[in-house]
Write a protein that holds these residues in place. Sequence first.
Motif, mmCIF file in Angstrom:
data_model
loop_
_atom_site.group_PDB
_atom_site.id
_atom_site.type_symbol
_atom_site.label_atom_id
_atom_site.label_comp_id
_atom_site.label_asym_id
_atom_site.label_seq_id
_atom_site.Cartn_x
_atom_site.Cartn_y
_atom_site.Cartn_z
ATOM 1 N N ASP A 126 141.060 45.216 125.215
ATOM 2 C CA ASP A 126 141.526 44.064 124.447
ATOM 3 C C ASP A 126 141.839 42.946 125.441
ATOM 4 O O ASP A 126 142.865 42.963 126.112
ATOM 5 N N HIS A 127 140.954 41.975 125.523
ATOM 6 C CA HIS A 127 141.032 40.972 126.578
ATOM 7 C C HIS A 127 141.647 39.641 126.133
ATOM 8 O O HIS A 127 141.815 38.739 126.961
ATOM 9 N N GLU A 128 141.968 39.496 124.876
ATOM 10 C CA GLU A 128 142.326 38.183 124.339
ATOM 11 C C GLU A 128 143.461 37.512 125.111
ATOM 12 O O GLU A 128 143.325 36.374 125.579
ATOM 13 N N ILE A 129 144.580 38.191 125.254
ATOM 14 C CA ILE A 129 145.739 37.580 125.925
ATOM 15 C C ILE A 129 145.482 37.449 127.418
ATOM 16 O O ILE A 129 145.857 36.446 128.038
ATOM 17 N N TYR A 130 144.830 38.439 127.994
ATOM 18 C CA TYR A 130 144.528 38.381 129.423
ATOM 19 C C TYR A 130 143.648 37.175 129.746
ATOM 20 O O TYR A 130 143.849 36.475 130.740
ATOM 21 N N GLU A 131 142.669 36.910 128.879
ATOM 22 C CA GLU A 131 141.792 35.756 129.099
ATOM 23 C C GLU A 131 142.556 34.445 128.947
ATOM 24 O O GLU A 131 142.326 33.483 129.684
ATOM 25 N N GLU A 132 143.469 34.417 127.997
ATOM 26 C CA GLU A 132 144.291 33.216 127.790
ATOM 27 C C GLU A 132 145.149 32.932 129.018
ATOM 28 O O GLU A 132 145.296 31.777 129.432
ATOM 29 N N ILE A 133 145.700 33.981 129.622
ATOM 30 C CA ILE A 133 146.598 33.824 130.762
ATOM 31 C C ILE A 133 145.840 33.489 132.039
ATOM 32 O O ILE A 133 146.234 32.611 132.809
ATOM 33 N N THR A 134 144.751 34.209 132.276
ATOM 34 C CA THR A 134 144.064 34.118 133.569
ATOM 35 C C THR A 134 142.846 33.200 133.564
ATOM 36 O O THR A 134 142.244 32.970 134.615
ATOM 37 N N LEU A 135 142.475 32.703 132.377
ATOM 38 C CA LEU A 135 141.308 31.842 132.233
ATOM 39 C C LEU A 135 140.017 32.528 132.680
ATOM 40 O O LEU A 135 139.090 31.887 133.182
ATOM 41 N N THR A 136 139.992 33.852 132.506
ATOM 42 C CA THR A 136 138.774 34.611 132.773
ATOM 43 C C THR A 136 137.944 34.679 131.492
ATOM 44 O O THR A 136 138.398 34.310 130.413
ATOM 45 N N THR A 137 136.723 35.197 131.606
ATOM 46 C CA THR A 137 135.811 35.243 130.457
ATOM 47 C C THR A 137 135.684 36.657 129.909
ATOM 48 O O THR A 137 135.975 37.642 130.603
ATOM 49 N N SER A 138 135.200 36.752 128.682
ATOM 50 C CA SER A 138 134.964 38.057 128.060
ATOM 51 C C SER A 138 133.963 38.870 128.864
ATOM 52 O O SER A 138 134.123 40.085 129.038
ATOM 53 N N ASP A 139 132.916 38.209 129.338
ATOM 54 C CA ASP A 139 131.893 38.916 130.121
ATOM 55 C C ASP A 139 132.491 39.518 131.386
ATOM 56 O O ASP A 139 132.197 40.669 131.745
ATOM 57 N N GLU A 140 133.323 38.753 132.073
ATOM 58 C CA GLU A 140 133.967 39.249 133.292
ATOM 59 C C GLU A 140 134.839 40.467 132.991
ATOM 60 O O GLU A 140 134.785 41.476 133.692
ATOM 61 N N ASN A 141 135.619 40.366 131.938
ATOM 62 C CA ASN A 141 136.561 41.438 131.629
ATOM 63 C C ASN A 141 135.880 42.661 131.035
ATOM 64 O O ASN A 141 136.314 43.790 131.261
ATOM 65 N N ASP A 142 134.802 42.440 130.285
ATOM 66 C CA ASP A 142 134.006 43.575 129.805
ATOM 67 C C ASP A 142 133.419 44.343 130.990
ATOM 68 O O ASP A 142 133.411 45.584 131.011
ATOM 69 N N GLU A 143 132.925 43.592 131.960
ATOM 70 C CA GLU A 143 132.343 44.225 133.148
ATOM 71 C C GLU A 143 133.402 45.013 133.918
ATOM 72 O O GLU A 143 133.155 46.144 134.356
ATOM 73 N N ASN A 144 134.590 44.427 134.074
ATOM 74 C CA ASN A 144 135.663 45.115 134.783
ATOM 75 C C ASN A 144 136.109 46.369 134.036
ATOM 76 O O ASN A 144 136.410 47.398 134.649
ATOM 77 N N TYR A 145 136.170 46.281 132.719
ATOM 78 C CA TYR A 145 136.536 47.442 131.907
ATOM 79 C C TYR A 145 135.517 48.567 132.101
ATOM 80 O O TYR A 145 135.886 49.728 132.314
ATOM 81 N N GLU A 146 134.242 48.226 132.049
ATOM 82 C CA GLU A 146 133.194 49.235 132.219
ATOM 83 C C GLU A 146 133.231 49.842 133.624
ATOM 84 O O GLU A 146 133.001 51.048 133.793
ATOM 85 N N LEU A 147 133.544 49.021 134.625
ATOM 86 C CA LEU A 147 133.671 49.538 135.986
ATOM 87 C C LEU A 147 134.836 50.516 136.091
ATOM 88 O O LEU A 147 134.750 51.544 136.769
#
Length: 222
Positions: A43-64
């Motif tokens: 669940d990346h919604e709040i993390y993206e809001e805070i860190t200004l990262t993207t869904s693609d970046e966080n999906d990749e990190n989650y999969e890693l």
Amino acid sequence: MKKIGRVLLVFCLSLGLVGCVEDGSNYATKYVKAILDTSYYNDHEIYEEITLTTSDENDENYELGIQNKVEEFFYYWEIEYIDDEMYEEVVTIYKELYLQAKYEVNDATEISSTEYEVIVDIYPISIVETITAEMTEYVTVLNEKYSEYDYTNMSSEEYDALYIAYDNEWADAIISAYQEKIENITYNEVESVVVSVSVDSDNIYSVESSILTEIDSYIVAY
């Protein structure tokens, strides 16, 4: 052939562990929860809001992160011959396990103008402990089955084929045990970790990755 051992799990979070300030202790609490939610619940919604990262970046990190856990799974259980189907089964297991991760992020306490403390209460998933007890018995039966073969006059090709068959049986038993027990997860007693959230001169908040490693060591009990 097999033995059950314990290994030190190393959690490698490829996340940007910094965020821009919004409001002191409330922000620190929100920030810590966002890191955990993006790591375990995907669940990346709040993390993206805070860190200004993207869904693609966080999906990749989650999969890693999942990939790291799958590799640790095979290492822990000493499974050597891994095919694609087996690998994907364990990927699914860890994604389902993480969705059942249980933790509570408490309100932050201001220690100073540059530091907050957030206590995270984790309820460790006890699935590995249960399966370890079962596999301790199962490996005895499996070894007895394969001890009936005459290895003295066996060619290297025959031995390799037999060992692969043994390894596959071992893997199938463990994966099946996870799949069965993941439907009825139980938890151990709470473990608490104090998370130190630092604030630098630019009002950027950060958390040491070693603290996240400690939290991860409790998510699934070993």
